[in-house]
Design a protein around this motif. Structure first.
Motif, mmCIF file in Angstrom:
data_model
loop_
_atom_site.group_PDB
_atom_site.id
_atom_site.type_symbol
_atom_site.label_atom_id
_atom_site.label_comp_id
_atom_site.label_asym_id
_atom_site.label_seq_id
_atom_site.Cartn_x
_atom_site.Cartn_y
_atom_site.Cartn_z
ATOM 1 N N ASN A 1 0.675 -1.211 -0.057
ATOM 2 C CA ASN A 1 0.019 0.079 0.117
ATOM 3 C C ASN A 1 0.895 1.251 0.023
ATOM 4 O O ASN A 1 2.055 1.339 0.822
ATOM 5 C CB ASN A 1 -0.884 -0.081 1.238
ATOM 6 C CG ASN A 1 -2.096 1.070 1.062
ATOM 7 O OD1 ASN A 1 -2.656 1.145 0.274
ATOM 8 N ND2 ASN A 1 -2.047 1.627 2.189
ATOM 9 N N SER B 1 -4.614 5.194 -3.825
ATOM 10 C CA SER B 1 -5.017 5.654 -2.765
ATOM 11 C C SER B 1 -4.750 7.325 -2.903
ATOM 12 O O SER B 1 -5.210 7.951 -1.938
ATOM 13 C CB SER B 1 -4.048 5.093 -1.415
ATOM 14 O OG SER B 1 -2.512 5.362 -1.691
ATOM 15 N N GLY C 1 -3.205 1.754 -3.710
ATOM 16 C CA GLY C 1 -4.219 1.582 -2.954
ATOM 17 C C GLY C 1 -5.278 0.505 -3.113
ATOM 18 O O GLY C 1 -5.180 -0.112 -3.878
ATOM 19 N N SER C 2 -6.471 0.809 -2.365
ATOM 20 C CA SER C 2 -7.683 -0.444 -2.278
ATOM 21 C C SER C 2 -8.914 0.670 -2.482
ATOM 22 O O SER C 2 -9.970 0.122 -1.910
ATOM 23 C CB SER C 2 -7.557 -1.120 -1.228
ATOM 24 O OG SER C 2 -8.347 -2.095 -1.269
ATOM 25 N N PRO D 1 -4.732 -3.687 -1.398
ATOM 26 C CA PRO D 1 -3.785 -2.834 -2.317
ATOM 27 C C PRO D 1 -3.402 -3.337 -3.726
ATOM 28 O O PRO D 1 -2.887 -4.397 -3.726
ATOM 29 C CB PRO D 1 -2.646 -2.454 -1.302
ATOM 30 C CG PRO D 1 -3.145 -2.958 -0.072
ATOM 31 C CD PRO D 1 -4.332 -4.136 -0.260
#
Length: 311
Positions: A218, A259, A279-280, A287
């Motif tokens: 991440n 992200s 990111g997610s 991620p």
């Protein structure tokens, strides 16, 4: 005619003259005044009267002035010659540097041998001027150093033209290489899902996946796989924080689930530039970056592009 001569003793002597003797004697007597007259005319014109001291001084002054003028002209000529020599050396040095640069650029660009010959004299030619060819006298020949300067100027102009052409060629090639889609959209990570049909991680049904997923840490870097213009840089349904880049020639790429975005709409990005952080966001299980490649507005398999190593 008779002439009587008497000496100091009182003795006399008589001379008689005939006709011829009379004529000769008369001619001699007449010539005496003429000779005296001519002598009187020539005598006053003495050399000392013409070349006097004032004339000598004036001539001496004029000669000294001429000597000074000659020295000054010689000094100026030497200065100009020195300046021309320095300029000639400078032009030769510039030409050498241009040749070296051209050779390096030609080698770096991996151009065909002989396409750009910076070390050779430019090839020239053309028909002979009939007026010059038929002339009875040789045309004007400039001094040697002027010929050298003229040749150097022609060579520098030729090199500049070659460098301009080479620069344009390299710029076009660089632009093509920058726009050439190749490589992975991440600095580190691994491929977690391929292009095509797969089992949906949320519904468990067989669905179509239009890109590749690359999982990683991440906040790790997401990079552009080619140069282009950002046409989307915000949230988009299903993609989360999305970056879309138009690369020209009908190609564009998408980078989803970020992200944080590092670019904005309208930005011009380079190949390999960081455009976001992994990111997610959006519809995601962890991620990763969802990577898509579009050709003429139709999605294609990105696998064939990420395996490219560049042109």
């Amino acid at each position: 005619m008779k002439i009587i001569l008497v000496n100091d003793r009182g003795v006399t002597r008589t001379f008689g003259f005939g006709g011829l003797s009379k004529a000769l004697l008369g001619l001699c007597l007449l010539s005496l005044p003429v000779g005296a007259f001519l002598a009187g005319v020539n005598l006053p014109v003495a050399e000392s009267d013409v070349f006097d001291s004032r004339t000598a001084k004036a001539w001496g002054k004029a000669l000294r002035k001429q000597r000074e003028q000659i020295k000054e002209a010689d000094r100026e000529a030497r200065e100009q010659l020195t300046a021309l020599t320095v300029k000639l050396a400078e032009m030769q040095a510039r030409l050498t540097r241009v040749d070296a640069l051209g050779e390096r650029l030609t080698t770096a660009a991996k151009l065909d041998e002989g396409e750009f010959q910076f070390g050779d004299t430019p090839a020239v030619g053309g028909p002979e001027d009939p007026a010059i060819a038929g002339a009875s006298e040789m045309p004007y020949q400039p001094p040697e150093f002027l010929e050298v300067i003229g040749d150097l100027s022609d060579q520098i102009e030729n090199r500049q033209m070659q460098l301009g052409t080479l620069e344009t060629l390299l710029a076009d090639r660089q632009l093509q290489e920058e726009q050439f889609i190749a490589g992975r959209p991440i600095a580190s990570g691994w491929m977690s899902s391929r292009y095509g049909y797969r089992t949906d991680p949320f519904s468990g049904r067989r669905t179509w996946h239009s890109g590749l997923d690359f999982a990683g840490k991440n906040g790790s870097d997401v990079v552009s796989v080619a140069a282009g213009v950002v046409t989307w840089a915000e949230d988009r349904y299903g993609y989360g924080q999305l970056v879309e880049i138009n690369h020209g020639n009908g190609y564009k790429t998408r980078y989803g689930h970020n992200s944080e975005l590092k670019v904005k709409l309208g930005d011009v990005v380079k190949k390999g530039q960081v455009i976001a952080l992994m990111g997610s966001s959006g519809r995601s299980t962890g991620p990763h970056v969802h990577f898509e490649v579009y050709k003429n507005n139709r999605p294609v398999d990105p696998a064939s592009y990420i395996r490219r190593t560049g042109r």
